[in-house]
Design a protein around this motif. Sequence first.
Motif, PDB file in Angstrom:
ATOM      1  N   LEU A 194       3.678  -0.760 -16.376  1.00 43.40           N
ATOM      2  CA  LEU A 194       3.054  -0.641 -15.418  1.00 43.40           C
ATOM      3  C   LEU A 194       3.640   0.841 -14.502  1.00 43.40           C
ATOM      4  O   LEU A 194       3.125   1.076 -13.545  1.00 43.40           O
ATOM      5  N   THR A 195       5.020   1.188 -14.694  1.00 44.30           N
ATOM      6  CA  THR A 195       5.504   2.157 -14.143  1.00 44.30           C
ATOM      7  C   THR A 195       5.741   3.599 -14.883  1.00 44.30           C
ATOM      8  O   THR A 195       6.933   3.915 -14.634  1.00 44.30           O
ATOM      9  N   SER A 196       4.902   4.253 -15.607  1.00 42.43           N
ATOM     10  CA  SER A 196       5.289   5.067 -16.470  1.00 42.43           C
ATOM     11  C   SER A 196       5.476   6.371 -15.684  1.00 42.43           C
ATOM     12  O   SER A 196       5.923   7.285 -16.087  1.00 42.43           O
ATOM     13  N   GLY A 197       5.062   6.422 -14.444  1.00 40.63           N
ATOM     14  CA  GLY A 197       5.402   7.400 -13.622  1.00 40.63           C
ATOM     15  C   GLY A 197       4.051   8.424 -13.477  1.00 40.63           C
ATOM     16  O   GLY A 197       4.055   9.699 -12.923  1.00 40.63           O
ATOM     17  N   ASP A 198       2.980   8.239 -14.385  1.00 41.11           N
ATOM     18  CA  ASP A 198       1.782   8.928 -14.086  1.00 41.11           C
ATOM     19  C   ASP A 198       1.048   8.789 -12.887  1.00 41.11           C
ATOM     20  O   ASP A 198       1.294   7.475 -12.415  1.00 41.11           O
ATOM     21  N   ALA A 199       0.248   9.392 -12.268  1.00 41.56           N
ATOM     22  CA  ALA A 199      -0.175   9.409 -11.119  1.00 41.56           C
ATOM     23  C   ALA A 199      -1.392   8.532 -11.315  1.00 41.56           C
ATOM     24  O   ALA A 199      -2.003   8.498 -12.250  1.00 41.56           O
ATOM     25  N   HIS A 200      -1.746   7.724 -10.301  1.00 39.56           N
ATOM     26  CA  HIS A 200      -2.861   6.579 -10.204  1.00 39.56           C
ATOM     27  C   HIS A 200      -2.778   5.818 -11.463  1.00 39.56           C
ATOM     28  O   HIS A 200      -3.524   5.616 -12.073  1.00 39.56           O
ATOM     29  N   GLN A 201      -1.435   5.182 -11.808  1.00 36.97           N
ATOM     30  CA  GLN A 201      -1.177   4.420 -12.920  1.00 36.97           C
ATOM     31  C   GLN A 201      -1.778   2.982 -12.579  1.00 36.97           C
ATOM     32  O   GLN A 201      -2.376   2.631 -13.237  1.00 36.97           O
ATOM     33  N   THR A 202      -1.674   2.578 -11.378  1.00 36.65           N
ATOM     34  CA  THR A 202      -2.413   1.191 -10.754  1.00 36.65           C
ATOM     35  C   THR A 202      -3.989   1.668 -10.246  1.00 36.65           C
ATOM     36  O   THR A 202      -4.277   2.268  -9.593  1.00 36.65           O
ATOM     37  N   ARG A 203      -4.810   1.129 -11.152  1.00 40.88           N
ATOM     38  CA  ARG A 203      -6.295   1.125 -10.732  1.00 40.88           C
ATOM     39  C   ARG A 203      -6.951   0.056 -10.304  1.00 40.88           C
ATOM     40  O   ARG A 203      -8.156   0.048  -9.958  1.00 40.88           O
ATOM     41  N   GLU A 204      -6.149  -1.241 -10.071  1.00 38.13           N
ATOM     42  CA  GLU A 204      -6.904  -2.543  -9.819  1.00 38.13           C
ATOM     43  C   GLU A 204      -6.059  -3.167  -8.628  1.00 38.13           C
ATOM     44  O   GLU A 204      -4.778  -2.804  -8.554  1.00 38.13           O
ATOM     45  N   LEU A 205      -6.524  -4.139  -8.105  1.00 37.76           N
ATOM     46  CA  LEU A 205      -5.605  -5.122  -7.405  1.00 37.76           C
ATOM     47  C   LEU A 205      -4.913  -5.918  -8.224  1.00 37.76           C
ATOM     48  O   LEU A 205      -5.759  -6.678  -9.053  1.00 37.76           O
ATOM     49  N   GLN A 206      -3.778  -5.842  -8.370  1.00 42.10           N
ATOM     50  CA  GLN A 206      -2.943  -6.848  -9.161  1.00 42.10           C
ATOM     51  C   GLN A 206      -2.165  -7.706  -8.371  1.00 42.10           C
ATOM     52  O   GLN A 206      -1.342  -7.228  -7.681  1.00 42.10           O
ATOM     53  N   THR A 244       0.110  -8.446  -3.177  1.00 50.08           N
ATOM     54  CA  THR A 244      -0.852  -7.822  -4.063  1.00 50.08           C
ATOM     55  C   THR A 244      -0.383  -6.321  -3.940  1.00 50.08           C
ATOM     56  O   THR A 244      -0.263  -5.826  -3.045  1.00 50.08           O
ATOM     57  N   ASP A 245      -0.433  -5.674  -5.266  1.00 49.90           N
ATOM     58  CA  ASP A 245      -0.228  -4.393  -5.469  1.00 49.90           C
ATOM     59  C   ASP A 245      -1.382  -3.667  -5.858  1.00 49.90           C
ATOM     60  O   ASP A 245      -2.320  -4.156  -6.361  1.00 49.90           O
ATOM     61  N   THR A 246      -1.668  -2.314  -5.151  1.00 48.87           N
ATOM     62  CA  THR A 246      -2.666  -1.808  -5.015  1.00 48.87           C
ATOM     63  C   THR A 246      -2.885  -0.429  -5.706  1.00 48.87           C
ATOM     64  O   THR A 246      -1.710   0.112  -5.808  1.00 48.87           O
ATOM     65  N   ALA A 247      -3.919   0.382  -5.974  1.00 48.18           N
ATOM     66  CA  ALA A 247      -4.175   1.530  -6.320  1.00 48.18           C
ATOM     67  C   ALA A 247      -3.696   2.485  -5.184  1.00 48.18           C
ATOM     68  O   ALA A 247      -3.882   2.339  -4.070  1.00 48.18           O
ATOM     69  N   GLY A 248      -2.749   3.510  -5.715  1.00 49.51           N
ATOM     70  CA  GLY A 248      -2.250   4.514  -4.889  1.00 49.51           C
ATOM     71  C   GLY A 248      -3.516   5.305  -3.998  1.00 49.51           C
ATOM     72  O   GLY A 248      -4.462   5.362  -4.769  1.00 49.51           O
ATOM     73  N   ILE A 258       0.974  -1.123  -0.023  1.00 47.63           N
ATOM     74  CA  ILE A 258      -0.023   0.080   0.131  1.00 47.63           C
ATOM     75  C   ILE A 258       0.693   1.133  -0.018  1.00 47.63           C
ATOM     76  O   ILE A 258       2.101   1.066   0.367  1.00 47.63           O
ATOM     77  N   GLY A 259      -0.020   2.386  -0.363  1.00 47.28           N
ATOM     78  CA  GLY A 259       0.971   3.562  -0.039  1.00 47.28           C
ATOM     79  C   GLY A 259       0.298   4.831  -1.087  1.00 47.28           C
ATOM     80  O   GLY A 259      -0.657   4.331  -1.901  1.00 47.28           O
ATOM     81  N   ARG A 260       0.939   5.854  -0.907  1.00 45.77           N
ATOM     82  CA  ARG A 260       0.219   6.949  -1.745  1.00 45.77           C
ATOM     83  C   ARG A 260       0.771   6.616  -3.233  1.00 45.77           C
ATOM     84  O   ARG A 260       1.477   6.010  -3.552  1.00 45.77           O
ATOM     85  N   THR A 261       0.085   7.350  -3.933  1.00 44.95           N
ATOM     86  CA  THR A 261       0.191   7.233  -5.274  1.00 44.95           C
ATOM     87  C   THR A 261       1.387   7.809  -5.826  1.00 44.95           C
ATOM     88  O   THR A 261       2.206   8.684  -5.261  1.00 44.95           O
ATOM     89  N   ASN A 262       2.276   7.127  -6.551  1.00 45.37           N
ATOM     90  CA  ASN A 262       3.685   7.248  -7.062  1.00 45.37           C
ATOM     91  C   ASN A 262       4.697   6.838  -6.111  1.00 45.37           C
ATOM     92  O   ASN A 262       5.634   7.276  -6.270  1.00 45.37           O
ATOM     93  N   ALA A 263       4.422   6.251  -5.000  1.00 45.87           N
ATOM     94  CA  ALA A 263       5.568   6.001  -3.952  1.00 45.87           C
ATOM     95  C   ALA A 263       6.359   4.925  -4.298  1.00 45.87           C
ATOM     96  O   ALA A 263       7.504   4.812  -4.050  1.00 45.87           O
ATOM     97  N   GLY A 264       6.083   4.206  -5.643  1.00 46.23           N
ATOM     98  CA  GLY A 264       6.945   3.317  -5.992  1.00 46.23           C
ATOM     99  C   GLY A 264       6.355   1.654  -5.578  1.00 46.23           C
ATOM    100  O   GLY A 264       7.213   0.690  -5.656  1.00 46.23           O
ATOM    101  N   LYS A 265       5.258   1.688  -5.390  1.00 45.29           N
ATOM    102  CA  LYS A 265       4.622   0.288  -5.112  1.00 45.29           C
ATOM    103  C   LYS A 265       4.580  -0.868  -6.317  1.00 45.29           C
ATOM    104  O   LYS A 265       5.221  -1.877  -6.063  1.00 45.29           O
ATOM    105  N   THR A 266       4.395  -0.403  -7.487  1.00 45.73           N
ATOM    106  CA  THR A 266       4.366  -1.481  -8.626  1.00 45.73           C
ATOM    107  C   THR A 266       5.852  -1.709  -8.786  1.00 45.73           C
ATOM    108  O   THR A 266       6.146  -2.792  -9.070  1.00 45.73           O
ATOM    109  N   SER A 267       6.819  -0.793  -9.013  1.00 43.29           N
ATOM    110  CA  SER A 267       8.071  -0.955  -8.970  1.00 43.29           C
ATOM    111  C   SER A 267       8.742  -1.998  -7.850  1.00 43.29           C
ATOM    112  O   SER A 267       9.526  -2.904  -8.299  1.00 43.29           O
ATOM    113  N   PHE A 268       8.187  -1.773  -6.829  1.00 41.34           N
ATOM    114  CA  PHE A 268       8.861  -2.565  -5.818  1.00 41.34           C
ATOM    115  C   PHE A 268       8.484  -3.972  -5.993  1.00 41.34           C
ATOM    116  O   PHE A 268       9.185  -5.019  -5.693  1.00 41.34           O
TER     117      PHE A 268
END
Length: 209
Positions: free
Chosen positions: A56-68, A86-90, A8-18
Motif C-alpha cells: 500500500l505504500t510503494s511511494g507512487d503518487a495516487h497510490q490509494t484510489r479507494e476509500l479503505q 478511513t484512509d482516503t485517496a490523496g 485526508i491530505g495531499r497525495t504522498n503525504a503519508g496517510k496510508t503509512s499513518f
Amino acid sequence: MSTEGLVIGRTNAGKTSFCLRLARVLGIRELNWLVERTDGVTQRRRMNVREAEEILTSGDAHQTRELQTLILSVPRGKADRVIRVTDTAGLADGLHQDAAVRKAMAQTLRSMLQARVVFHVIDAASVGQALKRARDVSAFHLDYLDEQMIALGKSRQTYVVLASKMDLPAAREGYRWLRQHLDKGCVVPISAREGTGFQEVKRHVWRLA
Ligand SMILES: Nc1nc2c(ncn2[C@@H]2O[C@H](COP(=O)(O)OP(=O)(O)OP(=O)(O)O)[C@@H](O)[C@H]2O)c(=O)[nH]1
Ligand SMILES: [Mg+2]
C-alpha cells in the motif's frame, strides 16, 4: 459506509503509512479493511500489516484510489469497542486527467462531511524544504488544497493536523511553521516510519470509542 475517523491530505503525504502504523500501535497484526470502490461497491479485505506496508505504500503518487476503512478494536472499559478509520485517496491540485483519480477525490471530499474526527496529514518535511526555498518566509503558505482543507477543518469541532515524516531533516522547521500557521488548532508531529507521536494520536482515537 459509516466513517468515524477520516484521514485526508495531499497525495504522498503519508496517510496510508499513518493508518498502518496506528494499527500496529494498537497491537493489530491482521488488518480488516472495508474497501469502498469508486463505483460504490464495498468489499472486505484481510491482510497482515507487513504485507499491507509493502503493497500500500510503494511511494507512487495516487497510490490509494479507494476509500479503505480499517476496522480497529480499541479497549474501552471491560469490552473492546470497534472503531472505523478511513484512509482516503490523496487530493491534488487541478483537475486530474485520470477519471478514476477524479472520482476518488470527490469521494474523499464527500466523506469529510460525515466523519466525526478528521485527521489531515501534511508532509512536514516537504513544508520544511519549501520554507528553505522561499524568498519571503512571512508570505509563505501551503498549496491551495491544503489551505482549503485547513479552512474546512477549522469549521469543525474535531480536526487534527498530523505533521508527518518527522524523522526527515527538514521536518522540524515544517512542524514549527505549521503550529504557528494553525494558531490555536491542533497539530501533532508524527513519524509513521519510526512510530513517534502516536501516544497523542491514540488520545484522539479514544474519542471515537
Ligand atoms: N521518511 C518517512 N517517509 C514516510 C513516512 N510516512 C510515509 N512515508 C513515505 O511517503 C511515501 C507516501 O506514503 P503513503 O503512506 O503511501 O502516502 P499516501 O498519503 O497514502 O499517498 P496516496 O495514497 O498516494 O495519496 C511512501 O514512500 C512512504 O514510505 C514517514 O513517517 N517517514
Ligand atoms: Mg495512500
